[in-house]
Design a protein around this motif. Structure first.
Motif, PDB file in Angstrom:
ATOM      1  N   MET A   1       5.024  -8.138   0.762  1.00  0.00           N
ATOM      2  CA  MET A   1       4.667  -6.822   1.223  1.00  0.00           C
ATOM      3  C   MET A   1       3.782  -6.143   0.172  1.00  0.00           C
ATOM      4  SD  MET A   1       7.321  -3.959   2.479  1.00  0.00           S
ATOM      5  CE  MET A   1       7.545  -3.776   4.175  1.00  0.00           C
ATOM      6  N   THR A   2       2.740  -5.460   0.630  1.00  0.00           N
ATOM      7  CA  THR A   2       1.825  -4.789  -0.285  1.00  0.00           C
ATOM      8  C   THR A   2       2.209  -3.314  -0.433  1.00  0.00           C
ATOM      9  OG1 THR A   2       0.275  -4.084   1.420  1.00  0.00           O
ATOM     10  CG2 THR A   2      -0.043  -6.301   0.499  1.00  0.00           C
ATOM     11  N   VAL A   3       1.579  -2.644  -1.367  1.00  0.00           N
ATOM     12  CA  VAL A   3       1.805  -1.214  -1.543  1.00  0.00           C
ATOM     13  C   VAL A   3       1.372  -0.462  -0.278  1.00  0.00           C
ATOM     14  CG1 VAL A   3       1.170   0.814  -2.898  1.00  0.00           C
ATOM     15  CG2 VAL A   3       1.578  -1.354  -4.046  1.00  0.00           C
ATOM     16  N   LEU A   4       0.290  -0.893   0.345  1.00  0.00           N
ATOM     17  CA  LEU A   4      -0.139  -0.272   1.600  1.00  0.00           C
ATOM     18  C   LEU A   4       0.947  -0.391   2.670  1.00  0.00           C
ATOM     19  CD1 LEU A   4      -3.879  -1.336   1.885  1.00  0.00           C
ATOM     20  CD2 LEU A   4      -3.001   0.968   1.506  1.00  0.00           C
ATOM     21  N   ASP A   5       1.583  -1.550   2.727  1.00  0.00           N
ATOM     22  CA  ASP A   5       2.680  -1.746   3.681  1.00  0.00           C
ATOM     23  C   ASP A   5       3.861  -0.839   3.356  1.00  0.00           C
ATOM     24  OD1 ASP A   5       1.331  -3.780   5.122  1.00  0.00           O
ATOM     25  OD2 ASP A   5       2.045  -5.305   3.712  1.00  0.00           O
ATOM     26  N   ASP A   6       4.139  -0.652   2.079  1.00  0.00           N
ATOM     27  CA  ASP A   6       5.234   0.230   1.664  1.00  0.00           C
ATOM     28  C   ASP A   6       4.955   1.667   2.099  1.00  0.00           C
ATOM     29  OD1 ASP A   6       6.493  -1.937   0.474  1.00  0.00           O
ATOM     30  OD2 ASP A   6       5.796  -1.437  -1.551  1.00  0.00           O
ATOM     31  N   VAL A   7       3.716   2.122   1.913  1.00  0.00           N
ATOM     32  CA  VAL A   7       3.341   3.471   2.330  1.00  0.00           C
ATOM     33  C   VAL A   7       3.497   3.606   3.845  1.00  0.00           C
ATOM     34  CG1 VAL A   7       1.428   5.111   2.509  1.00  0.00           C
ATOM     35  CG2 VAL A   7       1.805   3.872   0.363  1.00  0.00           C
ATOM     36  N   ARG A  23       8.564   8.448  -4.445  1.00  0.00           N
ATOM     37  CA  ARG A  23       9.448   7.285  -4.289  1.00  0.00           C
ATOM     38  C   ARG A  23       8.794   6.001  -4.799  1.00  0.00           C
ATOM     39  NH1 ARG A  23      12.919   6.176   0.752  1.00  0.00           N
ATOM     40  NH2 ARG A  23      13.820   8.123   0.026  1.00  0.00           N
ATOM     41  N   LEU A  24       7.487   5.850  -4.536  1.00  0.00           N
ATOM     42  CA  LEU A  24       6.799   4.619  -4.933  1.00  0.00           C
ATOM     43  C   LEU A  24       6.171   4.702  -6.318  1.00  0.00           C
ATOM     44  CD1 LEU A  24       5.075   3.697  -1.540  1.00  0.00           C
ATOM     45  CD2 LEU A  24       7.175   2.742  -2.510  1.00  0.00           C
ATOM     46  N   GLY A  25       6.201   5.887  -6.925  1.00  0.00           N
ATOM     47  CA  GLY A  25       5.600   6.053  -8.241  1.00  0.00           C
ATOM     48  C   GLY A  25       4.087   5.942  -8.213  1.00  0.00           C
ATOM     49  N   LEU A  26       3.493   6.492  -7.148  1.00  0.00           N
ATOM     50  CA  LEU A  26       2.043   6.408  -6.966  1.00  0.00           C
ATOM     51  C   LEU A  26       1.425   7.800  -7.012  1.00  0.00           C
ATOM     52  CD1 LEU A  26       2.024   3.981  -3.904  1.00  0.00           C
ATOM     53  CD2 LEU A  26       1.416   3.402  -6.274  1.00  0.00           C
TER      54      LEU A  26
END
Length: 73
Positions: A1-7, A23-26
Motif C-alpha cells: 500500500m502506498t501513502v496515496l492509498d493510505d490517504v 495521523r500519517l505524519g504528512l
C-alpha cells in the motif's frame, strides 16, 4: 500500500485532511494534493461536490451525512 492509498483510505473513513495529515505524519499540503489526485481520478468526491448545500443549509439528508457529523465535532 502506498501513502496515496493510505490517504484515500482515511478519506473514505471520513477523516478530515488535517486529521489525515496528523495521523500519517504528512504535511497538510501533501494530503490535499493526494485528495485532489483521487478526486480527479474519480475515486472520491469532495463534500462540496457531493452536496452543493453542504455547510449552508441543513436538510433531512444531512442527518445521515458523515461530513455533517464531522462539522459538529
Amino acid at each position: 500500500m502506498t501513502v496515496l492509498d493510505d490517504v484515500l483510505s482515511l478519506a473514505r473513513d471520513g477523516l478530515t485532511p488535517p486529521r489525515t495529515a496528523e495521523r500519517l505524519g504528512l504535511p497538510l499540503g501533501f494530503v490535499e494534493a493526494a485528495l485532489d489526485h483521487w478526486e480527479r481520478a474519480g475515486a472520491i468526491r469532495s463534500a462540496t461536490a457531493a452536496c452543493q448545500t453542504c455547510g449552508t443549509v441543513e436538510t433531512p439528508a444531512c442527518v445521515t451525512c458523515p461530513v455533517a457529523s464531522l462539522r459538529q465535532r
